[in-house]
Write a protein that holds these residues in place. Structure first.
Motif, short mmCIF file in Angstrom:
data_model
loop_
_atom_site.label_atom_id
_atom_site.label_comp_id
_atom_site.label_asym_id
_atom_site.label_seq_id
_atom_site.Cartn_x
_atom_site.Cartn_y
_atom_site.Cartn_z
N LYS A 48 -54.25 1.77 -35.71
CA LYS A 48 -53.60 0.63 -36.38
C LYS A 48 -54.12 0.45 -37.80
N ASN A 49 -55.26 1.04 -38.12
CA ASN A 49 -55.83 0.95 -39.47
C ASN A 49 -55.22 2.03 -40.34
N ASN A 50 -54.23 1.66 -41.13
CA ASN A 50 -53.45 2.62 -41.91
C ASN A 50 -54.32 3.37 -42.92
N GLN A 51 -54.15 4.68 -42.93
CA GLN A 51 -54.85 5.56 -43.86
C GLN A 51 -53.85 6.53 -44.46
N LYS A 52 -54.18 7.10 -45.60
CA LYS A 52 -53.33 8.15 -46.18
C LYS A 52 -53.45 9.42 -45.36
N LEU A 53 -54.67 9.73 -44.92
CA LEU A 53 -54.93 11.00 -44.22
C LEU A 53 -55.25 10.76 -42.75
N ILE A 54 -54.62 11.55 -41.88
CA ILE A 54 -54.99 11.46 -40.47
C ILE A 54 -56.39 12.03 -40.25
N GLU A 55 -56.86 12.82 -41.19
CA GLU A 55 -58.23 13.30 -41.14
C GLU A 55 -59.20 12.11 -41.18
N SER A 56 -58.91 11.14 -42.04
CA SER A 56 -59.74 9.93 -42.14
C SER A 56 -59.72 9.15 -40.83
N VAL A 57 -58.55 9.05 -40.24
CA VAL A 57 -58.42 8.32 -38.97
C VAL A 57 -59.24 9.01 -37.89
N ALA A 58 -59.20 10.33 -37.84
CA ALA A 58 -59.96 11.08 -36.83
C ALA A 58 -61.45 10.81 -36.96
N TYR A 59 -61.96 10.85 -38.19
CA TYR A 59 -63.38 10.55 -38.40
C TYR A 59 -63.71 9.11 -38.01
N GLU A 66 -58.21 15.20 -31.76
CA GLU A 66 -57.03 15.83 -32.35
C GLU A 66 -55.98 14.76 -32.52
N ILE A 67 -55.44 14.66 -33.74
CA ILE A 67 -54.33 13.75 -34.01
C ILE A 67 -53.13 14.60 -34.39
N GLN A 68 -52.06 14.43 -33.63
CA GLN A 68 -50.80 15.13 -33.90
C GLN A 68 -49.82 14.14 -34.54
N VAL A 70 -54.63 17.57 -36.96
CA VAL A 70 -55.97 17.84 -37.43
C VAL A 70 -56.89 17.73 -36.22
N VAL A 71 -57.97 18.49 -36.25
CA VAL A 71 -58.98 18.43 -35.20
C VAL A 71 -60.32 18.23 -35.89
N VAL A 72 -61.02 17.19 -35.46
CA VAL A 72 -62.34 16.90 -36.00
C VAL A 72 -63.31 16.86 -34.84
#
Length: 116
Positions: free
Chosen positions: A65-76, A95-97, A112-114
């Motif tokens: 729910k916390n909007n980010q430009k990058l799904i990489e940021s969300v994964a971290y 992993e975020i698809q 992305v997979v972190v």
């Protein structure tokens, strides 16, 4: 080391670099692996000394729910929240698809997979 997997968490979120993505949103699927030692909980059959799958799902939903430009940021962010919430976590993999991303061509999803 043991592993807890919660896969196929579906969300409708508003991540992206394009203005349209932050307005109209899109579908996402999140898969998460949590590495920890739950042997004692298994032997004692005690949920209170391990990690509840529902708690993991709720963290993912909350962070998505916390909007980010990058799904990489969300994964971290998901990994940081899981690790700070549960002291028994040794490692986490997310992993975020992003389903039907707004790129030219017919693409089912990007991901992305972190792991940390």
């Amino acid at each position: 080391m043991n592993q807890i997997k919660v896969y196929g968490i579906r969300t409708y979120s508003f991540h992206g670099c394009l203005k349209e993505e932050t307005k109209i949103g899109g579908n996402y699927i999140v898969n998460i692996d949590v590495f920890c030692n739950f042997k004692k909980a298994a032997k004692e059959d005690d949920l209170s000394i391990t990690i509840d799958y529902v708690d993991i799902k709720n963290i993912v939903i909350s962070e998505m729910k916390n909007n980010q430009k990058l799904i990489e940021s969300v994964a971290y962010n998901i990994i940081e929240k899981v690790k700070s919430t549960f002291s028994i976590v040794q490692k986490c993999k997310v992993e975020i698809q992003k389903i039907n991303p707004p790129i030219n061509g017919d693409v089912g999803y990007v991901s992305v997979v972190v792991e940390e």
